[in-house]
Design an enzyme around this catalytic site. Structure first.
Site, PDB file in Angstrom:
ATOM      1  N   ASP A   1     -20.370  -9.061 -52.140  1.00 61.44           N
ATOM      2  CA  ASP A   1     -19.281 -10.015 -51.864  1.00 61.44           C
ATOM      3  C   ASP A   1     -19.016 -10.087 -50.357  1.00 61.44           C
ATOM      4  O   ASP A   1     -18.836 -11.162 -49.784  1.00 61.44           O
ATOM      5  CB  ASP A   1     -18.011  -9.656 -52.659  1.00 61.44           C
ATOM      6  CG  ASP A   1     -17.762  -8.155 -52.762  1.00 61.44           C
ATOM      7  OD1 ASP A   1     -18.623  -7.365 -52.321  1.00 61.44           O
ATOM      8  OD2 ASP A   1     -16.705  -7.763 -53.277  1.00 61.44           O
TER       9      ASP A   1
ATOM     10  N   ASP B   1     -30.727 -14.088 -55.589  1.00 62.76           N
ATOM     11  CA  ASP B   1     -30.806 -15.457 -56.099  1.00 62.76           C
ATOM     12  C   ASP B   1     -29.638 -16.260 -55.519  1.00 62.76           C
ATOM     13  O   ASP B   1     -29.801 -17.357 -54.974  1.00 62.76           O
ATOM     14  CB  ASP B   1     -30.738 -15.408 -57.636  1.00 62.76           C
ATOM     15  CG  ASP B   1     -30.986 -16.751 -58.283  1.00 62.76           C
ATOM     16  OD1 ASP B   1     -31.261 -17.729 -57.558  1.00 62.76           O
ATOM     17  OD2 ASP B   1     -30.902 -16.826 -59.524  1.00 62.76           O
TER      18      ASP B   1
ATOM     19  N   LYS C   1     -23.874  -3.302 -54.914  1.00 59.37           N
ATOM     20  CA  LYS C   1     -22.544  -3.381 -55.531  1.00 59.37           C
ATOM     21  C   LYS C   1     -22.281  -2.031 -56.187  1.00 59.37           C
ATOM     22  O   LYS C   1     -21.816  -1.945 -57.326  1.00 59.37           O
ATOM     23  CB  LYS C   1     -22.503  -4.536 -56.538  1.00 59.37           C
ATOM     24  CG  LYS C   1     -21.105  -4.925 -56.999  1.00 59.37           C
ATOM     25  CD  LYS C   1     -20.221  -5.481 -55.895  1.00 59.37           C
ATOM     26  CE  LYS C   1     -18.772  -5.451 -56.336  1.00 59.37           C
ATOM     27  NZ  LYS C   1     -17.832  -5.861 -55.278  1.00 59.37           N
TER      28      LYS C   1
ATOM     29  N   TYR D   1     -32.320  -9.633 -64.327  1.00 55.96           N
ATOM     30  CA  TYR D   1     -33.125 -10.638 -65.029  1.00 55.96           C
ATOM     31  C   TYR D   1     -34.259 -10.000 -65.822  1.00 55.96           C
ATOM     32  O   TYR D   1     -35.310 -10.599 -66.019  1.00 55.96           O
ATOM     33  CB  TYR D   1     -33.698 -11.665 -64.040  1.00 55.96           C
ATOM     34  CG  TYR D   1     -32.678 -12.505 -63.293  1.00 55.96           C
ATOM     35  CD1 TYR D   1     -31.318 -12.409 -63.555  1.00 55.96           C
ATOM     36  CD2 TYR D   1     -33.083 -13.398 -62.318  1.00 55.96           C
ATOM     37  CE1 TYR D   1     -30.397 -13.177 -62.862  1.00 55.96           C
ATOM     38  CE2 TYR D   1     -32.158 -14.180 -61.620  1.00 55.96           C
ATOM     39  CZ  TYR D   1     -30.822 -14.054 -61.891  1.00 55.96           C
ATOM     40  OH  TYR D   1     -29.916 -14.816 -61.206  1.00 55.96           O
TER      41      TYR D   1
ATOM     42  N   ASP E   1     -29.517 -19.155 -52.088  1.00 56.43           N
ATOM     43  CA  ASP E   1     -29.014 -20.540 -52.147  1.00 56.43           C
ATOM     44  C   ASP E   1     -27.978 -20.759 -51.049  1.00 56.43           C
ATOM     45  O   ASP E   1     -27.936 -21.807 -50.404  1.00 56.43           O
ATOM     46  CB  ASP E   1     -28.378 -20.855 -53.510  1.00 56.43           C
ATOM     47  CG  ASP E   1     -29.394 -21.411 -54.500  1.00 56.43           C
ATOM     48  OD1 ASP E   1     -30.580 -21.025 -54.413  1.00 56.43           O
ATOM     49  OD2 ASP E   1     -29.006 -22.217 -55.372  1.00 56.43           O
TER      50      ASP E   1
HETATM   51 MN    MN Z   1     -31.971 -19.716 -57.909  1.00 55.85          MN
END
Ligand code: MN
Ligand code: NAD
Length: 351
Positions: free
Chosen positions: A219, A243, A186, A135, A247
């Site tokens: 993963d 992120d 990763k 980001y 969630d």
């Molecule tokens: Mn988020």
């Protein structure tokens, strides 16, 4: 008596509803606890963006710097593209104030049902790198609209940025009973930035011999979160990975409506920002049923950061008493309103 200046930025959608509830609860708590909270409201939101062409007015960030903490709701509206709202309001604060450590606890509160059979084993903190990585905003588009159009989205990993987030995660893991840190990566597929991420993790690990460590591909860690929740404690991951994982952690611990987060500037050079994880939730905006628990938990994290540990603890106890009582908003399977939950918490604080 200590007094703290708090900038309240409700933003859009249910952000407005849950921040109003949060301010009310915090005011009740401060009256009881012998400290003062001076709130100033900032109407930086998508409606004003559509009127004025900006989210943060000239000098706005400078003003925000004078506060002890920022209490943020959510940003995002149906008539503004999400990348405009996010980069217009939330990211300039996170990045401008170098809030590089995003801390997201996940735990199944009493009386809340996890969708997992073994959900009671969830007691995690996801530490998200919050200043660079995927980001960073580094990239561009050329030949717009043509068949040759190209867009790049370049992840940025700096030694300083990676080292400080790993160090922060180690310190946090060290402070918890299980002292366990899982590094998410990763580096099998992404062979530059992610390999640096891994290398620095093991360098920093040498300074924390008492912290147990392991490594998991992003993963694979999703399956571990679902199938073996008790094997995880603190999880450190990049901006994008964390992120997504947080969630998932929120959903596994009952609802997005209870998950809190702190965007910390650990050096305290600039104020830190506290917000629920969720967004503006168009589908329930204005219905008065948004779950305010995420915001209350967030408020407890803010109090902790301000040094008001006793009040933070009192607020967490009130939150747990209310969830345990079965008074739940619809996202948790109940039919209580934001108002009812807020009043129940305030009644416990004033008891
Ligand atoms: Mn988020
Ligand atoms: P969302 O979090 O707004 O909603 C996802 C689902 O969870 C919805 O069904 C919603 O009703 C439910 N939900 C969320 N919070 C809840 C609460 N407190 N109580 C009960 N139910 C709740 O995510 P989305 O739909 O992906 O995004 C909506 C908008 O919010 C978009 O514009 C997005 O960009 C923005 N957003 C902002 C932030 C932020 O400001 N930090 C975070 C996520 C999304």
């Amino acid at each position: 008596m200590s007094a703290y200046k708090i900038a309240a930025v409700p933003g859009d959608g249910i952000g407005v509803e849950v921040i109003a509830a949060g301010v009310e609860v915090l005011q009740a708590l401060s009256k009881k606890s012998g400290f003062e909270l001076d709130f100033k409201h900032f109407d930086w939101n998508s409606d004003n963006y559509l009127k004025n062409g900006y989210y943060i007015p000239e000098g706005g960030l400078e003003e925000l710097k004078t506060f002890d903490a920022i209490f943020f709701g959510a940003v995002g509206a149906l008539n503004v593209p999400d990348h405009i709202s996010l980069w217009g309001l939330r990211l300039p604060i996170c990045q401008g104030f170098d809030q590089y450590a995003n801390v997201r606890p996940a735990r199944v509160l009493p009386g809340v049902k996890s969708p997992l059979l073994n959900g009671d084993q969830i007691d995690w903190v996801v530490v998200r790198e919050n200043s660079e990585g995927e980001y960073s905003g580094n990239g561009g588009r050329v030949h717009r609209g043509l068949p040759e159009e190209v867009a790049t989205e370049v992840s940025v990993f700096t030694r300083a940025g990676v080292e400080r987030i790993h160090r922060f995660a180690f310190e946090l893991a060290q402070s918890r009973p299980r002292k366990h840190l899982t590094m998410v990566t990763k580096s099998n597929a992404q062979r530059h930035g992610m390999v640096l991420w891994d290398e620095i993790f093991y360098e920093v690990a040498k300074d924390f011999p008492d912290v147990k460590i392991d490594k998991e591909l992003v993963d694979a860690v999703t399956t571990r979160m679902v199938l073996k929740p008790s094997t995880l404690d603190v999880i450190v991951a990049t901006n994008l990975h964390a992120d997504i994982l947080s969630d998932l952690a929120a959903a596994l611990s009952g609802s997005l409506g209870i998950a809190p987060t702190a965007n910390l500037n650990p050096s305290r050079k600039f104020p830190s920002m506290f917000e629920p994880i969720h967004g503006s939730a168009f589908d329930i905006t204005g219905k008065g049923v948004a779950n305010p628990i995420a915001t209350f938990w967030t408020a407890a994290m803010m109090l902790e950061h301000l040094g008001e540990a006793a009040a933070a603890k009192q607020l967490m106890s009130a939150i747990e008493a209310v969830t345990e009582s079965g008074l739940h908003t619809p996202d948790l399977g109940g039919n209580a309103t934001t108002r009812q939950i807020t009043e129940a918490i305030i009644a416990l604080i004033n008891r």
